[in-house]
Write a protein that holds these residues in place. Structure first.
Motif, PDB file in Angstrom:
ATOM      1  N   ARG A   1      39.061  40.674  38.485  1.00 25.93           N
ATOM      2  CA  ARG A   1      40.205  40.865  39.392  1.00 25.93           C
ATOM      3  C   ARG A   1      39.836  40.862  40.868  1.00 25.93           C
ATOM      4  NH1 ARG A   1      41.604  44.750  35.302  1.00 25.93           N
ATOM      5  NH2 ARG A   1      43.309  43.967  33.984  1.00 25.93           N
ATOM      6  N   THR A   2      38.746  41.484  41.254  1.00 21.63           N
ATOM      7  CA  THR A   2      38.323  41.484  42.650  1.00 21.63           C
ATOM      8  C   THR A   2      36.930  40.879  42.752  1.00 21.63           C
ATOM      9  OG1 THR A   2      37.302  43.682  42.556  1.00 21.63           O
ATOM     10  CG2 THR A   2      39.656  43.586  43.076  1.00 21.63           C
ATOM     11  N   SER A   3      36.610  40.306  43.907  1.00 25.40           N
ATOM     12  CA  SER A   3      35.302  39.656  44.091  1.00 25.40           C
ATOM     13  C   SER A   3      34.164  40.652  43.971  1.00 25.40           C
ATOM     14  CB  SER A   3      35.251  38.954  45.455  1.00 25.40           C
ATOM     15  OG  SER A   3      35.443  39.891  46.510  1.00 25.40           O
ATOM     16  N   ALA A   4      34.423  41.924  44.326  1.00 26.00           N
ATOM     17  CA  ALA A   4      33.366  42.937  44.250  1.00 26.00           C
ATOM     18  C   ALA A   4      32.951  43.206  42.811  1.00 26.00           C
ATOM     19  CB  ALA A   4      33.836  44.240  44.903  1.00 26.00           C
ATOM     20  N   ARG A   5      33.841  42.918  41.854  1.00 29.75           N
ATOM     21  CA  ARG A   5      33.542  43.185  40.451  1.00 29.75           C
ATOM     22  C   ARG A   5      32.919  41.976  39.745  1.00 29.75           C
ATOM     23  NH1 ARG A   5      37.769  46.697  37.165  1.00 29.75           N
ATOM     24  NH2 ARG A   5      36.131  48.262  37.130  1.00 29.75           N
ATOM     25  N   VAL A   6      32.915  40.830  40.388  1.00 28.41           N
ATOM     26  CA  VAL A   6      32.387  39.624  39.744  1.00 28.41           C
ATOM     27  C   VAL A   6      30.918  39.771  39.347  1.00 28.41           C
ATOM     28  CG1 VAL A   6      31.818  37.183  40.108  1.00 28.41           C
ATOM     29  CG2 VAL A   6      34.092  38.045  40.699  1.00 28.41           C
ATOM     30  N   PRO A   7      30.033  40.297  40.226  1.00 29.99           N
ATOM     31  CA  PRO A   7      28.618  40.400  39.821  1.00 29.99           C
ATOM     32  C   PRO A   7      28.407  41.237  38.567  1.00 29.99           C
ATOM     33  CG  PRO A   7      28.800  40.615  42.198  1.00 29.99           C
ATOM     34  CD  PRO A   7      30.203  40.652  41.657  1.00 29.99           C
ATOM     35  N   ILE A   8      29.075  42.407  38.458  1.00 31.25           N
ATOM     36  CA  ILE A   8      28.887  43.227  37.258  1.00 31.25           C
ATOM     37  C   ILE A   8      29.543  42.560  36.055  1.00 31.25           C
ATOM     38  CG2 ILE A   8      30.956  44.699  37.480  1.00 31.25           C
ATOM     39  CD1 ILE A   8      27.426  45.961  36.612  1.00 31.25           C
ATOM     40  N   ALA A   9      30.648  41.860  36.284  1.00 26.98           N
ATOM     41  CA  ALA A   9      31.331  41.172  35.186  1.00 26.98           C
ATOM     42  C   ALA A   9      30.493  40.035  34.623  1.00 26.98           C
ATOM     43  CB  ALA A   9      32.683  40.634  35.668  1.00 26.98           C
ATOM     44  N   ALA A  10      29.616  39.473  35.448  1.00 29.36           N
ATOM     45  CA  ALA A  10      28.792  38.345  35.014  1.00 29.36           C
ATOM     46  C   ALA A  10      27.559  38.764  34.229  1.00 29.36           C
ATOM     47  CB  ALA A  10      28.371  37.518  36.230  1.00 29.36           C
ATOM     48  N   VAL A  11      27.280  40.067  34.145  1.00 27.52           N
ATOM     49  CA  VAL A  11      26.068  40.539  33.460  1.00 27.52           C
ATOM     50  C   VAL A  11      25.996  40.061  32.012  1.00 27.52           C
ATOM     51  CG1 VAL A  11      24.884  42.610  32.602  1.00 27.52           C
ATOM     52  CG2 VAL A  11      25.615  42.481  34.993  1.00 27.52           C
ATOM     53  N   PRO A  12      27.059  40.209  31.191  1.00 24.53           N
ATOM     54  CA  PRO A  12      26.951  39.703  29.810  1.00 24.53           C
ATOM     55  C   PRO A  12      26.706  38.200  29.739  1.00 24.53           C
ATOM     56  CG  PRO A  12      28.806  41.214  30.015  1.00 24.53           C
ATOM     57  CD  PRO A  12      28.335  40.918  31.413  1.00 24.53           C
TER      58      PRO A  12
ATOM     59  N   PRO B   1      20.828  46.009  40.198  1.00 25.19           N
ATOM     60  CA  PRO B   1      21.221  46.937  41.268  1.00 25.19           C
ATOM     61  C   PRO B   1      22.205  46.311  42.264  1.00 25.19           C
ATOM     62  CG  PRO B   1      18.901  46.336  41.460  1.00 25.19           C
ATOM     63  CD  PRO B   1      19.371  45.846  40.135  1.00 25.19           C
ATOM     64  N   TYR B   2      22.082  45.000  42.493  1.00 26.74           N
ATOM     65  CA  TYR B   2      23.036  44.327  43.379  1.00 26.74           C
ATOM     66  C   TYR B   2      24.444  44.387  42.796  1.00 26.74           C
ATOM     67  CZ  TYR B   2      25.670  40.519  45.498  1.00 26.74           C
ATOM     68  OH  TYR B   2      26.669  39.770  46.110  1.00 26.74           O
ATOM     69  N   ALA B   3      24.560  44.121  41.486  1.00 27.99           N
ATOM     70  CA  ALA B   3      25.867  44.151  40.837  1.00 27.99           C
ATOM     71  C   ALA B   3      26.474  45.548  40.896  1.00 27.99           C
ATOM     72  CB  ALA B   3      25.736  43.682  39.390  1.00 27.99           C
ATOM     73  N   VAL B   4      25.652  46.573  40.673  1.00 20.12           N
ATOM     74  CA  VAL B   4      26.141  47.950  40.728  1.00 20.12           C
ATOM     75  C   VAL B   4      26.536  48.303  42.160  1.00 20.12           C
ATOM     76  CG1 VAL B   4      25.530  50.370  40.329  1.00 20.12           C
ATOM     77  CG2 VAL B   4      24.760  48.612  38.728  1.00 20.12           C
ATOM     78  N   TRP B   5      25.757  47.849  43.122  1.00 22.97           N
ATOM     79  CA  TRP B   5      26.052  48.092  44.544  1.00 22.97           C
ATOM     80  C   TRP B   5      27.387  47.468  44.946  1.00 22.97           C
ATOM     81  CZ3 TRP B   5      26.144  44.230  48.480  1.00 22.97           C
ATOM     82  CH2 TRP B   5      26.285  44.726  49.791  1.00 22.97           C
ATOM     83  N   ARG B   6      27.643  46.232  44.532  1.00 24.05           N
ATOM     84  CA  ARG B   6      28.896  45.563  44.870  1.00 24.05           C
ATOM     85  C   ARG B   6      30.095  46.304  44.285  1.00 24.05           C
ATOM     86  NH1 ARG B   6      29.612  40.307  46.170  1.00 24.05           N
ATOM     87  NH2 ARG B   6      31.775  41.062  46.406  1.00 24.05           N
TER      88      ARG B   6
END
Length: 208
Positions: free
Chosen positions: A27-38, A81-86
């Motif tokens: 939904r938001t660009s900030a969540r894309v990095p963590i969403a891409a983990v799987p 850590p970058y994904a968690v930071w975002r």
């Protein structure tokens, strides 16, 4: 438990599908990095599946070994850590997580040097693959890796990211106790499956 090409391909395919769903839920660009983990874990498992099939075929084996190690040793200490930071919104936690990103980048660069310098190798051992990277025999290296790759999850304000971090550490202990001969391979397999926790996390509404 039997780790094999089939297990890696099934895990890779399933995680690729889950990754597509989690990216839609971002939904938001900030969540894309963590969403891409799987999705990234899925790609890593597909690479290891190819490695299972390529053992004995030098060129393909070397390429698959390099691909896996770039994920396992270089990518995750910085990306996680970058994904968690975002994802983080709290100012204090975000500042702390920024330090994890820089620390992770330093760990990744250090390990990248030894992966590229080589010689690296992969060997089928029982029901796992043993990876060899000529790292200095320093106890601080594994600790720095775990701190960089997992530590940020414990700083997060999000419940399921903290759960993910705890699950990673628990799976690390199990892997070290029972599968130390193929540690990187087996821990990454467990971590890949555990990344399904990210799907649960993304069902929560993003914080303002």
């Amino acid at each position: 438990m039997c780790f094999s090409a089939t297990a890696s391909f099934i895990a890779g395919g399933a995680l690729g599908s889950v990754g597509a769903v989690t990216l839609k839920k971002a939904r938001t660009s900030a969540r894309v990095p963590i969403a891409a983990v799987p999705l990234f874990f899925g790609i890593q498992q597909l690479i290891e599946g190819l490695l299972w099939l390529s053992l004995g075929q030098p060129r393909l084996e070397a390429a698959a070994t390099m691909g896996f190690l770039l994920f396992s040793h270089v990518f995750w200490p910085t990306y996680l850590p970058y994904a968690v930071w975002r994802e983080e919104t709290g100012p204090r936690r975000k500042r702390a997580l920024g330090m994890f990103v820089w620390f992770g980048a330093a760990v990744s660069l250090y390990l990248l040097y030894y992966v590229l310098r080589g010689p690296i190798s992969s060997t089928l051992m029982g029901h796992g693959i043993a990876y060899e990277v000529p790292l200095p025999n320093l106890a601080v290296i594994p600790g720095a890796y775990v701190l960089a790759a997992c530590g940020s999850c414990f700083v997060s304000s999000h419940k399921y990211i903290r759960v993910f971090g705890m699950a990673l550490v628990a799976s690390l202990a199990i892997t070290y106790a029972y599968y130390d001969h193929a540690f990187a391979s087996v821990w990454c397999f467990f971590a890949a499956i555990l990344s399904l926790i990210i799907f649960i996390h993304l069902r929560q509404k993003p914080l303002a």
